[in-house]
Design a protein around this motif. Structure first.
Motif, PDB file in Angstrom:
ATOM      1  N   GLN A  76       0.604   7.025  -2.022  1.00 54.79           N
ATOM      2  CA  GLN A  76       1.017   6.869  -0.630  1.00 54.79           C
ATOM      3  C   GLN A  76       0.315   7.935   0.207  1.00 54.79           C
ATOM      4  OE1 GLN A  76       3.084   8.906   1.317  1.00 54.79           O
ATOM      5  NE2 GLN A  76       4.210  10.166  -0.142  1.00 54.79           N
TER       6      GLN A  76
ATOM      7  N   GLU B 175       3.864   4.904  10.483  1.00 51.92           N
ATOM      8  CA  GLU B 175       4.100   3.994   9.378  1.00 51.92           C
ATOM      9  C   GLU B 175       3.243   4.387   8.180  1.00 51.92           C
ATOM     10  OE1 GLU B 175       3.575  -0.042  10.530  1.00 51.92           O
ATOM     11  OE2 GLU B 175       5.191   0.005  12.011  1.00 51.92           O
TER      12      GLU B 175
ATOM     13  N   GLN C 175       1.994   3.158   4.285  1.00 50.50           N
ATOM     14  CA  GLN C 175       1.851   2.075   3.320  1.00 50.50           C
ATOM     15  C   GLN C 175       1.741   2.638   1.906  1.00 50.50           C
ATOM     16  OE1 GLN C 175       1.691  -1.356   4.344  1.00 50.50           O
ATOM     17  NE2 GLN C 175       2.352  -0.400   6.263  1.00 50.50           N
ATOM     18  N   LYS C 176       2.167   1.860   0.931  1.00 54.98           N
ATOM     19  CA  LYS C 176       2.009   2.229  -0.475  1.00 54.98           C
ATOM     20  C   LYS C 176       0.872   1.404  -1.062  1.00 54.98           C
ATOM     21  CE  LYS C 176       5.382   1.029  -3.199  1.00 54.98           C
ATOM     22  NZ  LYS C 176       6.716   1.046  -3.835  1.00 54.98           N
ATOM     23  N   VAL C 177       0.027   2.051  -1.868  1.00 54.14           N
ATOM     24  CA  VAL C 177      -1.137   1.408  -2.474  1.00 54.14           C
ATOM     25  C   VAL C 177      -0.948   1.369  -3.981  1.00 54.14           C
ATOM     26  CG1 VAL C 177      -3.630   1.539  -2.785  1.00 54.14           C
ATOM     27  CG2 VAL C 177      -2.617   2.232  -0.604  1.00 54.14           C
TER      28      VAL C 177
ATOM     29  N   MET D  80      -1.444  -3.494  -0.492  1.00 51.89           N
ATOM     30  CA  MET D  80      -0.651  -2.462   0.170  1.00 51.89           C
ATOM     31  C   MET D  80       0.688  -3.054   0.584  1.00 51.89           C
ATOM     32  SD  MET D  80      -3.314  -0.284   2.526  1.00 51.89           S
ATOM     33  CE  MET D  80      -3.639  -1.649   3.647  1.00 51.89           C
ATOM     34  N   THR D  81       1.725  -2.239   0.492  1.00 53.58           N
ATOM     35  CA  THR D  81       3.062  -2.648   0.904  1.00 53.58           C
ATOM     36  C   THR D  81       3.691  -1.526   1.724  1.00 53.58           C
ATOM     37  OG1 THR D  81       3.997  -1.801  -1.161  1.00 53.58           O
ATOM     38  CG2 THR D  81       3.428  -4.144  -1.092  1.00 53.58           C
ATOM     39  N   PRO D  82       4.610  -1.838   2.642  1.00 51.33           N
ATOM     40  CA  PRO D  82       5.246  -0.781   3.442  1.00 51.33           C
ATOM     41  C   PRO D  82       6.033   0.195   2.564  1.00 51.33           C
ATOM     42  CG  PRO D  82       5.591  -2.933   4.435  1.00 51.33           C
ATOM     43  CD  PRO D  82       5.014  -3.188   3.071  1.00 51.33           C
TER      44      PRO D  82
END
Length: 321
Positions: free
Chosen positions: A28, A12, A14-16, A1-3
């Motif tokens: 997302q 917030e 996160q992108k998966v 996962m990334t912001p």
């Protein structure tokens, strides 16, 4: 996962990223959005998305999102259950209920419950009364990528009171990466479809596709407005086992086969759907779901869900080049 970003409300997101075989998918959780679909050897995403969260909070609120608890339109903006009338938000022209209104699942930030390299599960709680409907509802969606290049979406919904559920993934597809979908070939395994009113909800008629512009039982090329699409194709009279129902093929030779358990599949030509600085008609929305406006049309398959008869949809997209 990334912001991925922070919502207007301060949450917030996160992108998966999921991957297996030749397929990589990005999700997302703001709207449970299918954001990006990449097939090895192809230099563009096969679905229409954005790298900016703010776009999904604006005009792209339906792009790739999971619409619910009731996708599409309820023409009367009301539903009767066990003698009780439930009034729904009239968010289309002050008369019609569209895509569950301002509290719909596509506008919520889902919880990321589980993630691996190839699958992710998102959860969402809908309290009693949310979207105008009864029942404390628990919704989960699992996206799984499998080799060689298949994405499978499984949606489960439970409730503690009789209610309605009709979820749909609202991704737009353009397999060529072009500005419009002209030239794609389309095949739909449907003998009947639902004609629409000028307000884009079904007239109530169930019409044979034979002899009409809606006959796609044999694959043929489509262009913008030939035909215009905002119609449900009738696949069956009830939810079934998973079966292939549609194939879309781009001029580039990239092909997508859709399988689903659902009794209908809505085709929408994106006449009013825009990405920032993008045109209308950029892609086709292909939405596996129950038949729209079912509570108003008792001859349509029911979308009622109870504590003892829960909701489950499985839809898959398989890609090749």
């Amino acid at each position: 996962m990334t912001p991925f970003g922070v919502t207007h409300g301060g949450q917030e997101v996160q992108k998966v990223t999921l991957s297996a075989g030749d397929l990589t998918v990005r999700l997302q959780p703001r709207g449970a959005v299918l954001q990006d679909v990449r097939l090895r050897g192809i230099d563009h995403s096969l679905t229409l998305g954005s790298d900016r969260l703010r776009d999904y909070e604006g005009e792209m609120r339906h792009h790739g999102s999971l619409i619910g608890p009731i996708a599409n339109r309820i023409s009367t903006a009301r539903i009767r259950l066990d003698g009780m009338m439930y009034e729904l938000e009239r968010n289309q022209d002050g008369r019609i209920h569209l895509h569950s209104g301002a509290q719909g699942t596509h506008l919520q930030v889902w919880d990321i419950a589980e993630v691996s390299d190839s699958h992710a599960t998102l959860n969402l709680h809908l309290p009693d009364g949310m979207c105008g409907l009864p029942g404390n509802r628990e919704i989960s969606v699992t996206f799984t990528v499998s080799a060689p290049a298949t994405l499978t979406m499984t949606i489960n919904g439970t409730t503690d009171a009789k209610t309605c559920m009709n979820f749909a993934n609202h991704s737009y597809w353009n397999l060529d990466g072009t500005k419009r979908y002209d030239g794609h070939k389309l095949r739909i395994n449907a003998d009947q479809y639902l004609p629409g009113t000028p307000d884009d909800y079904p007239t109530g008629e169930i019409v044979d596709v034979a002899g009409t512009a809606m006959d796609f039982r044999t694959a043929r090329k489509i262009t913008v407005n030939d035909p215009p699409f905002d119609n449900n194709f009738c696949l069956s009279d009830s939810r079934t086992g998973l079966r292939e129902v549609l194939q879309l093929t781009g001029t580039s030779g990239v092909s997508m086969r859709v399988a689903t358990t659902e009794p209908g599949i809505q085709m929408y030509d994106a006449r009013d759907a825009y990405r920032p600085e993008g045109p209308a008609y950029e892609g086709l929305a292909i939405e596996a779901q129950g038949w729209p406006d079912a509570p108003t049309n008792p001859q349509f398959p029911s979308i009622i869900v109870t504590p003892d008869a829960t909701y489950c949809q499985v839809t898959s997209w398989s890609f090749s080049a």
